[in-house]
Motif scaffolding. Structure first.
Motif, short mmCIF file in Angstrom:
data_model
loop_
_atom_site.label_atom_id
_atom_site.label_comp_id
_atom_site.label_asym_id
_atom_site.label_seq_id
_atom_site.Cartn_x
_atom_site.Cartn_y
_atom_site.Cartn_z
N ILE A 114 0.59 -1.04 -0.27
CA ILE A 114 0.57 -0.20 0.31
C ILE A 114 0.87 1.30 -0.06
N LYS A 115 1.80 1.55 0.88
CA LYS A 115 2.62 2.09 0.81
C LYS A 115 3.66 2.56 0.01
N LEU A 116 3.80 1.82 -0.99
CA LEU A 116 5.21 2.06 -2.61
C LEU A 116 3.42 2.48 -3.27
N CYS A 117 2.68 1.64 -3.35
CA CYS A 117 0.90 2.49 -4.59
C CYS A 117 0.70 4.03 -4.16
N ILE A 118 0.72 4.19 -2.86
CA ILE A 118 0.62 5.61 -2.53
C ILE A 118 1.95 6.54 -3.00
N ASN A 119 3.44 6.34 -2.05
CA ASN A 119 4.50 7.07 -2.11
C ASN A 119 4.90 6.42 -3.66
N LYS A 120 5.03 6.37 -4.21
CA LYS A 120 6.49 5.26 -5.55
C LYS A 120 5.85 5.62 -6.62
N TYR A 121 3.93 4.97 -6.17
CA TYR A 121 3.17 5.43 -7.69
C TYR A 121 2.37 6.06 -7.83
N ASN A 122 1.92 5.99 -6.45
CA ASN A 122 1.16 7.72 -6.77
C ASN A 122 -0.09 7.46 -7.37
N CYS A 123 -0.66 6.05 -6.61
CA CYS A 123 -2.46 5.26 -7.36
C CYS A 123 -2.86 6.14 -6.37
N ASP A 124 -4.10 6.04 -7.22
CA ASP A 124 -5.24 6.88 -6.29
C ASP A 124 -6.56 6.00 -5.76
N PHE A 125 -6.51 4.28 -6.32
CA PHE A 125 -7.47 2.92 -5.80
C PHE A 125 -6.02 2.33 -5.57
N VAL A 126 -6.22 1.95 -4.12
CA VAL A 126 -5.33 0.47 -3.95
C VAL A 126 -6.29 -0.83 -3.65
N CYS A 127 -6.31 -2.12 -4.38
CA CYS A 127 -6.92 -2.53 -4.12
C CYS A 127 -6.35 -3.94 -3.56
N ILE A 128 -6.79 -4.94 -2.25
CA ILE A 128 -5.94 -5.88 -1.96
C ILE A 128 -6.69 -7.03 -2.36
N LEU A 129 -5.58 -7.98 -3.28
CA LEU A 129 -6.44 -9.07 -3.24
C LEU A 129 -5.38 -10.57 -2.88
N ASN A 130 -6.50 -11.15 -2.20
CA ASN A 130 -5.66 -12.38 -2.48
C ASN A 130 -5.34 -13.31 -3.15
N PRO A 131 -4.01 -14.14 -3.15
CA PRO A 131 -3.96 -15.07 -3.89
C PRO A 131 -4.68 -15.69 -5.68
N ASP A 132 -5.55 -15.70 -4.85
CA ASP A 132 -6.41 -16.35 -5.24
C ASP A 132 -7.73 -16.31 -5.46
N ILE A 133 -7.33 -14.36 -5.36
CA ILE A 133 -8.78 -13.65 -6.35
C ILE A 133 -8.22 -13.74 -8.01
N ARG A 134 -9.88 -13.51 -8.66
CA ARG A 134 -9.08 -13.29 -9.95
C ARG A 134 -10.69 -12.33 -10.15
N ILE A 135 -9.35 -11.32 -11.25
CA ILE A 135 -10.59 -10.15 -11.64
C ILE A 135 -10.49 -10.93 -12.74
#
Length: 321
Positions: A114-135
């Motif tokens: 989450i911190k990388l998404c915010i501070n390095k990649y400037n993400c507006d939304f962050v999704c937490i996915l378990n490894p066994d979740i599929r989009i």
């Protein structure tokens, strides 16, 4: 072959309200004068590289033309699967694999992503996915943005389908917030269950089989300010700005309950959306049988201890203030 995804974008003038104090940072990616917000996906790996790869590929398959970054956080997997994932995606600009020196557990592992998404990649939304979740929908990123525009949620989840396409049996009710007396009582019960582990395990197996036979509730309406499942969560710009992490005290288990408590205490909003759907293949990485049952009880007790400590400190600070 990756499937081309449709993108829902918003005019630049509609994105930032100058009258709003300290607006959440917006990622500046443009296409023909239209700004497309950035979505981060965080997946924690612990000896589940096959599932992680399928999860990653599902994101690419349905969202390939979207503005996103995938962060895989490896919790020092003893099978070296983190290193294998890092090598596999080394040249993929939309995926970064982080190798931890120790197993930080679910919450702290996700917090690194989450911190990388915010501070390095400037993400507006962050999704937490378990490894066994599929989009499974090429409008996924567009829909989470749209639901935020309409409902201003802090944390979002949606319909979680099993392998057969049936909705998981999750209540999504307005649960009571956790409190120290109830946690102490539940902790005592877990200790008793561990003492009588074989009997508790047998009882749990029978109960779970009965639950599986029940007809799942078909939820046709959105629900608000309910406790959401930890296997799939979406954090909005409001959450990233005002909280920005999961409670770091737990190793595994009870993350959903303390997250729900924290969001409600901030008078923010959780949302279950019938528009958002993902597929959940099944539980991974905790072993099976008595071993898994004992692990679950042991780690739940540890999580309760940390949460009780947190709530007691919070209560003391509220009293002093």
């Amino acid at each position: 072959m990756r499937q081309t995804a449709q993108i829902q974008a918003y005019p630049m003038t509609a994105m930032i309200d100058a009258s709003t104090p300290n607006p959440a940072p917006v990622n500046k990616t443009f296409s023909a004068g239209i700004m497309i917000e950035k979505t981060g996906f965080v997946i924690v790996n612990y000896c589940t590289s096959d599932d992680v790869q399928l999860c990653i590929e599902s994101v690419f398959q349905y969202l390939d033309n979207e503005n996103f970054i995938i962060i895989v956080v490896d919790n020092n997997s003893p099978d070296k699967s983190g290193k294998k994932l890092q090598e596999k995606y080394d040249n993929e600009k939309k995926c970064e694999v982080i190798l931890n020196n120790s197993n930080l557990g679910y919450a702290r592992g996700n917090n690194i992503g989450i911190k990388l998404c915010i501070n390095k990649y400037n993400c507006d939304f962050v999704c937490i996915l378990n490894p066994d979740i599929r989009i499974t929908d090429n409008m996924f990123a567009s829909d989470i943005r749209g639901e935020y525009r309409e409902h201003m949620y802090d944390v979002l989840s949606g319909i979680i389908l099993d392998q057969d396409g049936n909705a998981a049996n999750i209540s999504y009710n307005n649960d009571d917030l956790i409190a120290i007396p109830k946690l102490k009582y539940r902790r005592m019960k877990c200790q008793v269950y561990r003492f009588f582990l074989p009997f508790f395990y047998l009882f749990s197996e029978i109960r779970n089989k009965r639950r599986q036979k029940r007809k799942n509730e078909v939820i046709t309406d959105n629900r608000y300010n309910v406790q959401l499942p930890g296997c799939f969560l979406v954090f909005s710009p409001d959450f990233l700005k005002n909280q920005g992490e999961l409670f770091p005290g737990t190793f595994m288990f009870m993350e959903e309950e303390i997250l729900y408590y924290q969001v409600m205490k901030r008078k923010a909003k959780t949302m279950f959306s019938t528009k958002i759907r993902v597929k959940h293949i099944g539980g991974v990485s905790r072993g099976s049988g008595l071993k898994r049952c004992n692990f679950t009880l042991k780690e739940t007790v540890k999580s309760m201890d940390k949460i009780i400590e947190f709530l007691a400190l919070e209560k003391s600070n509220d009293y002093l203030s």
